[in-house]
Write a protein that holds these residues in place. Structure first.
Motif, PDB file in Angstrom:
ATOM      1  N   SER A   3       0.842  -1.198   0.000  1.00 27.58           N
ATOM      2  CA  SER A   3       0.000   0.000   0.000  1.00 27.58           C
ATOM      3  C   SER A   3       0.876   1.247   0.000  1.00 27.58           C
ATOM      4  CB  SER A   3      -0.914   0.009   1.228  1.00 27.58           C
ATOM      5  OG  SER A   3      -0.140   0.067   2.401  1.00 27.58           O
ATOM      6  N   LEU A   4       2.023   1.146   0.668  1.00 27.21           N
ATOM      7  CA  LEU A   4       2.955   2.268   0.697  1.00 27.21           C
ATOM      8  C   LEU A   4       3.446   2.583  -0.715  1.00 27.21           C
ATOM      9  CD1 LEU A   4       4.602   4.128   2.656  1.00 27.21           C
ATOM     10  CD2 LEU A   4       6.438   2.467   2.419  1.00 27.21           C
ATOM     11  N   LEU A   5       3.760   1.511  -1.452  1.00 28.61           N
ATOM     12  CA  LEU A   5       4.247   1.699  -2.820  1.00 28.61           C
ATOM     13  C   LEU A   5       3.187   2.340  -3.700  1.00 28.61           C
ATOM     14  CD1 LEU A   5       6.293  -1.499  -3.699  1.00 28.61           C
ATOM     15  CD2 LEU A   5       7.104   0.840  -3.523  1.00 28.61           C
ATOM     16  N   GLN A   6       1.909   1.948  -3.452  1.00 24.77           N
ATOM     17  CA  GLN A   6       0.844   2.492  -4.293  1.00 24.77           C
ATOM     18  C   GLN A   6       0.584   3.956  -3.992  1.00 24.77           C
ATOM     19  OE1 GLN A   6      -2.165  -0.426  -3.574  1.00 24.77           O
ATOM     20  NE2 GLN A   6      -2.052  -1.230  -5.637  1.00 24.77           N
ATOM     21  N   GLU A   7       0.769   4.328  -2.707  1.00 21.63           N
ATOM     22  CA  GLU A   7       0.438   5.697  -2.338  1.00 21.63           C
ATOM     23  C   GLU A   7       1.537   6.693  -2.662  1.00 21.63           C
ATOM     24  OE1 GLU A   7      -0.613   5.460   1.772  1.00 21.63           O
ATOM     25  OE2 GLU A   7      -2.309   4.163   1.303  1.00 21.63           O
ATOM     26  N   LEU A   8       2.734   6.180  -2.917  1.00 24.10           N
ATOM     27  CA  LEU A   8       3.831   7.093  -3.248  1.00 24.10           C
ATOM     28  C   LEU A   8       3.486   7.900  -4.496  1.00 24.10           C
ATOM     29  CD1 LEU A   8       7.102   5.059  -2.744  1.00 24.10           C
ATOM     30  CD2 LEU A   8       6.573   7.257  -1.750  1.00 24.10           C
ATOM     31  N   PRO A   9       3.923   9.153  -4.559  1.00 20.48           N
ATOM     32  CA  PRO A   9       3.667   9.929  -5.765  1.00 20.48           C
ATOM     33  C   PRO A   9       4.416   9.327  -6.959  1.00 20.48           C
ATOM     34  CG  PRO A   9       5.187  11.072  -4.319  1.00 20.48           C
ATOM     35  CD  PRO A   9       4.664   9.903  -3.558  1.00 20.48           C
ATOM     36  N   GLN A  10       4.019   9.741  -8.128  1.00 21.08           N
ATOM     37  CA  GLN A  10       4.622   9.227  -9.359  1.00 21.08           C
ATOM     38  C   GLN A  10       6.098   9.642  -9.416  1.00 21.08           C
ATOM     39  OE1 GLN A  10       5.089   7.286 -11.749  1.00 21.08           O
ATOM     40  NE2 GLN A  10       3.090   7.227 -12.675  1.00 21.08           N
ATOM     41  N   LEU A  11       6.980   8.659  -9.442  1.00 19.44           N
ATOM     42  CA  LEU A  11       8.411   8.958  -9.358  1.00 19.44           C
ATOM     43  C   LEU A  11       9.078   8.999 -10.727  1.00 19.44           C
ATOM     44  CD1 LEU A  11       9.439   6.884  -6.244  1.00 19.44           C
ATOM     45  CD2 LEU A  11       9.479   9.350  -6.480  1.00 19.44           C
ATOM     46  N   LEU A  12       8.333   8.685 -11.783  1.00 21.32           N
ATOM     47  CA  LEU A  12       8.929   8.549 -13.111  1.00 21.32           C
ATOM     48  C   LEU A  12       9.767   9.756 -13.534  1.00 21.32           C
ATOM     49  CD1 LEU A  12       8.719   5.993 -14.579  1.00 21.32           C
ATOM     50  CD2 LEU A  12       6.778   6.851 -15.857  1.00 21.32           C
ATOM     51  N   PRO A  13       9.222  11.007 -13.437  1.00 15.45           N
ATOM     52  CA  PRO A  13      10.023  12.150 -13.909  1.00 15.45           C
ATOM     53  C   PRO A  13      11.307  12.342 -13.119  1.00 15.45           C
ATOM     54  CG  PRO A  13       8.012  12.891 -12.839  1.00 15.45           C
ATOM     55  CD  PRO A  13       7.874  11.424 -13.020  1.00 15.45           C
ATOM     56  N   TRP A  14      11.371  11.830 -11.877  1.00 16.67           N
ATOM     57  CA  TRP A  14      12.565  12.053 -11.061  1.00 16.67           C
ATOM     58  C   TRP A  14      13.773  11.323 -11.613  1.00 16.67           C
ATOM     59  CZ3 TRP A  14      12.921  15.925  -7.825  1.00 16.67           C
ATOM     60  CH2 TRP A  14      11.724  16.514  -7.409  1.00 16.67           C
ATOM     61  N   LEU A  15      13.543  10.301 -12.426  1.00 13.31           N
ATOM     62  CA  LEU A  15      14.670   9.626 -13.068  1.00 13.31           C
ATOM     63  C   LEU A  15      15.430  10.584 -13.974  1.00 13.31           C
ATOM     64  CD1 LEU A  15      13.315   6.117 -14.094  1.00 13.31           C
ATOM     65  CD2 LEU A  15      15.020   6.647 -12.386  1.00 13.31           C
ATOM     66  N   VAL A  16      14.735  11.608 -14.477  1.00 16.50           N
ATOM     67  CA  VAL A  16      15.379  12.605 -15.330  1.00 16.50           C
ATOM     68  C   VAL A  16      15.770  13.833 -14.517  1.00 16.50           C
ATOM     69  CG1 VAL A  16      15.113  13.997 -17.388  1.00 16.50           C
ATOM     70  CG2 VAL A  16      13.990  11.778 -17.248  1.00 16.50           C
ATOM     71  N   ILE A  17      14.878  14.232 -13.584  1.00 12.08           N
ATOM     72  CA  ILE A  17      15.112  15.475 -12.846  1.00 12.08           C
ATOM     73  C   ILE A  17      16.335  15.349 -11.939  1.00 12.08           C
ATOM     74  CG2 ILE A  17      14.121  17.061 -11.152  1.00 12.08           C
ATOM     75  CD1 ILE A  17      11.367  16.284 -12.251  1.00 12.08           C
ATOM     76  N   LEU A  18      16.458  14.202 -11.232  1.00 10.84           N
ATOM     77  CA  LEU A  18      17.566  14.036 -10.282  1.00 10.84           C
ATOM     78  C   LEU A  18      18.936  14.198 -10.946  1.00 10.84           C
ATOM     79  CD1 LEU A  18      16.367  11.159  -7.930  1.00 10.84           C
ATOM     80  CD2 LEU A  18      16.958  13.483  -7.273  1.00 10.84           C
ATOM     81  N   PRO A  19      19.223  13.479 -12.049  1.00 10.51           N
ATOM     82  CA  PRO A  19      20.541  13.680 -12.657  1.00 10.51           C
ATOM     83  C   PRO A  19      20.750  15.102 -13.182  1.00 10.51           C
ATOM     84  CG  PRO A  19      19.267  12.066 -13.902  1.00 10.51           C
ATOM     85  CD  PRO A  19      18.521  12.332 -12.657  1.00 10.51           C
ATOM     86  N   LEU A  20      19.653  15.753 -13.626  1.00 11.81           N
ATOM     87  CA  LEU A  20      19.817  17.138 -14.093  1.00 11.81           C
ATOM     88  C   LEU A  20      20.232  18.044 -12.935  1.00 11.81           C
ATOM     89  CD1 LEU A  20      16.914  17.694 -16.645  1.00 11.81           C
ATOM     90  CD2 LEU A  20      19.344  17.491 -17.088  1.00 11.81           C
ATOM     91  N   PHE A  21      19.593  17.846 -11.767  1.00  9.02           N
ATOM     92  CA  PHE A  21      19.981  18.616 -10.582  1.00  9.02           C
ATOM     93  C   PHE A  21      21.433  18.343 -10.217  1.00  9.02           C
ATOM     94  CE2 PHE A  21      15.489  19.420  -9.189  1.00  9.02           C
ATOM     95  CZ  PHE A  21      15.655  20.787  -9.062  1.00  9.02           C
ATOM     96  N   TRP A  22      21.788  17.069 -10.291  1.00 10.61           N
ATOM     97  CA  TRP A  22      23.160  16.657  -9.985  1.00 10.61           C
ATOM     98  C   TRP A  22      24.136  17.413 -10.896  1.00 10.61           C
ATOM     99  CZ3 TRP A  22      25.110  10.955 -11.004  1.00 10.61           C
ATOM    100  CH2 TRP A  22      26.468  10.884 -10.665  1.00 10.61           C
ATOM    101  N   ALA A  23      23.806  17.453 -12.189  1.00 13.65           N
ATOM    102  CA  ALA A  23      24.679  18.124 -13.150  1.00 13.65           C
ATOM    103  C   ALA A  23      24.837  19.597 -12.777  1.00 13.65           C
ATOM    104  CB  ALA A  23      24.105  17.988 -14.555  1.00 13.65           C
ATOM    105  N   LEU A  24      23.709  20.253 -12.450  1.00 13.05           N
ATOM    106  CA  LEU A  24      23.765  21.682 -12.116  1.00 13.05           C
ATOM    107  C   LEU A  24      24.594  21.912 -10.855  1.00 13.05           C
ATOM    108  CD1 LEU A  24      20.149  22.845 -12.930  1.00 13.05           C
ATOM    109  CD2 LEU A  24      22.251  23.231 -14.207  1.00 13.05           C
ATOM    110  N   PHE A  25      24.340  21.105  -9.826  1.00 14.97           N
ATOM    111  CA  PHE A  25      25.077  21.243  -8.565  1.00 14.97           C
ATOM    112  C   PHE A  25      26.567  21.094  -8.796  1.00 14.97           C
ATOM    113  CE2 PHE A  25      21.256  20.433  -5.899  1.00 14.97           C
ATOM    114  CZ  PHE A  25      21.457  21.493  -5.041  1.00 14.97           C
ATOM    115  N   SER A  26      26.946  20.015  -9.499  1.00 15.86           N
ATOM    116  CA  SER A  26      28.381  19.754  -9.617  1.00 15.86           C
ATOM    117  C   SER A  26      29.034  20.760 -10.558  1.00 15.86           C
ATOM    118  CB  SER A  26      28.636  18.321 -10.080  1.00 15.86           C
ATOM    119  OG  SER A  26      27.911  18.051 -11.230  1.00 15.86           O
ATOM    120  N   LEU A  27      28.256  21.310 -11.492  1.00 15.38           N
ATOM    121  CA  LEU A  27      28.801  22.355 -12.354  1.00 15.38           C
ATOM    122  C   LEU A  27      29.049  23.619 -11.546  1.00 15.38           C
ATOM    123  CD1 LEU A  27      29.475  22.477 -15.339  1.00 15.38           C
ATOM    124  CD2 LEU A  27      27.282  23.554 -15.743  1.00 15.38           C
ATOM    125  N   ALA A  28      28.082  23.940 -10.635  1.00 22.96           N
ATOM    126  CA  ALA A  28      28.197  25.162  -9.849  1.00 22.96           C
ATOM    127  C   ALA A  28      29.323  25.064  -8.829  1.00 22.96           C
ATOM    128  CB  ALA A  28      26.872  25.447  -9.147  1.00 22.96           C
TER     129      ALA A  28
END
Lengths: 491, 111
Positions: A3-28
């Motif tokens: 039930s916990l897995l079902q209630e979690l918000p949709q994580l699909l876009p985070w597969l793209v957003i997380l590495p983009l944030f990582w790139a920005l952080f490490s660039l800065a």
């Protein structure tokens, strides 16, 4: 838990957003805290990946519309069995390469500043490609991937790497323009770019055929399928080892993935068996030419790079083995083809990392320098040896299972000529890999002149190689995962 | 045959010209410009061809905008690489044959 897995918000876009944030952080932040940032983001990405596996098992294929815009206008992300397998392999391979790079790059202080942002960008664009089902979104993903990959190749800024990067960039640009022209023709004909929607629409008229041919040409150039492979060996052979591993394992597979989606998902009604046989013939050419050239190389990493050219050829067999055959044969080919992709990704990443360690140890790039490695550096050789088992397709590795499935599919559809390619290719790969082993056990000196690589470098390679081996033993799981994505069960 | 179709035709012509230049030239900057010409041709085809069916369609224009951004960044990256290549080697083109070096070295090893 469920039930916990079902209630979690949709994580699909985070597969793209997380590495983009990582790139920005490490660039800065530059080289400051680079290992901490990488550690945190890799942990978050692996956790997201695990949760998504749980959600997929529970809920089936996952979809996410960006900004709540639906398909004809908006962009949809989709996670089916194949995409899930690709995302997971990407996480594993990239995490291992990062581990390797965190130590290896100590010798290259100038490369460190840009390695981490470019690595993160590569991860983001790979995930974009695995999750997209829209022809234009795939184009953007391909371009992002190409640009970050070229940046990674040029990282050292030395002449050889730079020439290779330029050659790679020009090939990539030409490939994406051919692909884009195809997209333009498809859009003008059908007013639609979504792959699942197109699968019912496509008709076999001249403009659709031209569009498919252009897109195929562009993707073949980007995947470096024989005879369009000229750019690959220098780009993969002259880059830093963690970069070579990433490029050979994942980056070339992205355009192949699009090719399969295009041919076997959207274009099934249009694709004719003779065209599929032609693709298989290109694959056969790649297997033999790549294997022959690999055997002739004198530099260890160039040998591994030509081996990639050969191994990519096997992937092309998925087309003749799936178009115009019985559903059983098609399913075997589908599972075998993807399994070969995954097994090669794991084994080749392991092999490039191990080759990098060996080159580091012997302080020279050529194979003759390996004399005595078997005695003084058995641990560094282990990664290369285990990866070689999967590349050669010996049981019980993932490479063996993949070739076994392809073999059975060829038998089931009565296309015996592909058996020759599978058998001949395996024999050739055994020849060039044993050429390396042989040099390792020649002892012409009693002195240990090697620089001993740190444990972390060896471990990252051995882990990947063990994963490639265990893929053969536990192949039932990935096979079941991949089979769910087969549209319609047959052709 | 309408205005939009003429755009698409011009685009086709530009792309072919660009492709020809890309293949024939060895100078890296010329090849880069040929690539840009080819890109512009592609964009014209993308907007021109799809307009001819249903009046003005905004989607291809949005796509082309993205395409232009991609082309500009690719050009920038290529320029940086070309400049560094020129500084290091003093040459404006890539060596003809990738394998020329390796072939000679492997012959030496075998002989």
């Amino acid at each position: 838990m469920s039930s916990l897995l079902q209630e979690l918000p949709q994580l699909l876009p985070w597969l793209v957003i997380l590495p983009l944030f990582w790139a920005l952080f490490s660039l800065a932040l530059g080289v400051l805290y680079r290992h901490w940032i990488a550690g945190v983001f890799i942990f978050l990405l692996l956790a997201t990946n695990l949760i998504l596996i749980g959600q997929w098992l529970l809920l089936g294929d996952l979809y996410y519309s960006l900004g709540d815009w639906d398909v004809p206008l908006g962009i949809q992300l989709r996670l089916d069995g194949v995409a899930l397998a690709m995302v997971t392999v990407t996480s594993l391979v990239t995490a291992a390469c990062s581990l390797h790079a965190s130590t290896y790059l100590d010798d290259y202080p100038r490369a460190q500043q840009y390695f981490w942002p470019l690595l993160a960008f590569t991860w983001a664009s790979l995930n974009v490609i695995w999750l997209s089902a829209d022809l234009f979104n795939l184009y953007v993903g391909l371009e992002l991937l190409g640009l970050s990959a070229v940046g990674l190749v040029a990282l050292t800024g030395q002449t050889e790497a730079l020439g290779a990067a330029l050659r790679y960039l020009y090939a990539a640009l030409l490939g994406s323009l051919a692909y884009l022209l195809g997209v333009a023709l498809i859009y003008s004909g059908y007013g639609q770019l979504d792959l699942p929607a197109l699968s019912g629409l496509l008709e076999s008229d001249a403009s659709t055929r031209l569009a498919l041919a252009l897109m195929t040409l562009g993707l073949l150039l980007k995947t470096a399928i024989f005879p369009l492979h000229i750019w690959l060996p220098p780009a993969h052979g002259k880059a830093l080892p963690p970069v070579s591993a990433l490029l050979s394992a994942l980056v070339v597979k992205a355009s192949f993935y699009i090719l399969v989606r295009l041919w076997l998902e959207a274009g099934l009604q249009v694709v004719v068996p003779s065209a599929a046989q032609f693709m298989g013939a290109l694959g056969a050419g790649a297997v033999f030419w790549g294997g022959w050239m690999a055997w002739r190389q004198t530099e260890l990493k160039m040998l591994v790079a030509y081996s990639t050219v050969a191994q990519l050829g096997y992937l092309m067999l998925i087309f003749p083995l799936m178009v115009g055959v019985s559903p059983t044969a098609a399913q075997l080919a589908w599972e075998g083809g993807w399994l070969q992709l995954i097994a090669h990704a794991l084994a080749k990443a392991a092999m490039f990392l191990a080759a990098g360690n060996l080159v580091l140890a012997m302080r020279r790039p050529d194979i003759i320098g390996l004399h005595g490695v078997g005695r003084f550096l058995p641990f560094s050789l282990l990664g290369f040896g285990l990866a070689g088992v999967s590349i050669m397709g010996l049981p019980p590795s993932g490479g063996f299972m993949a070739k076994w499935l392809l073999l059975q599919s060829a038998l089931a559809s009565g296309q015996w000529w592909w058996l020759l390619v599978l058998a001949g290719g395996s024999a050739l790969s055994a020849v060039y890999i044993f050429k390396v082993y042989q040099q390792c056990y020649i002892e012409d000196t009693e002195v240990d002149n090697f620089r001993h690589p740190s444990l972390l470098l060896d471990l990252s390679s051995i882990t990947l190689a063990l994963l490639a081996l265990s893929l053969g033993i536990f192949s039932a799981w990935p096979q079941a995962l991949l089979a769910t994505a087969l549209s319609g069960g047959g052709v | 045959m309408n205005t939009f179709f003429i755009y698409a035709l011009t685009g086709g012509l530009l792309s072919s010209l660009g492709l020809l230049g890309f293949i024939l030239h060895r100078h890296l900057l010329r090849r880069l410009m040929a690539f840009n010409l080819m890109g512009s041709g592609c964009f014209l085809i993308l907007t021109g061809l799809s307009q001819s069916h249903q009046g003005v369609d905004a989607v291809p224009q949005a796509l082309v905008l993205t395409g232009i951004v991609v082309a500009v960044s690719a050009t920038a990256l290529a320029l940086v690489l070309i400049r560094r290549w020129y500084h290091l080697t003093g040459q404006t083109s890539l060596p003809e044959d990738v394998q020329s070096l390796e072939k000679t070295s492997s012959k030496e090893a075998q002989g």
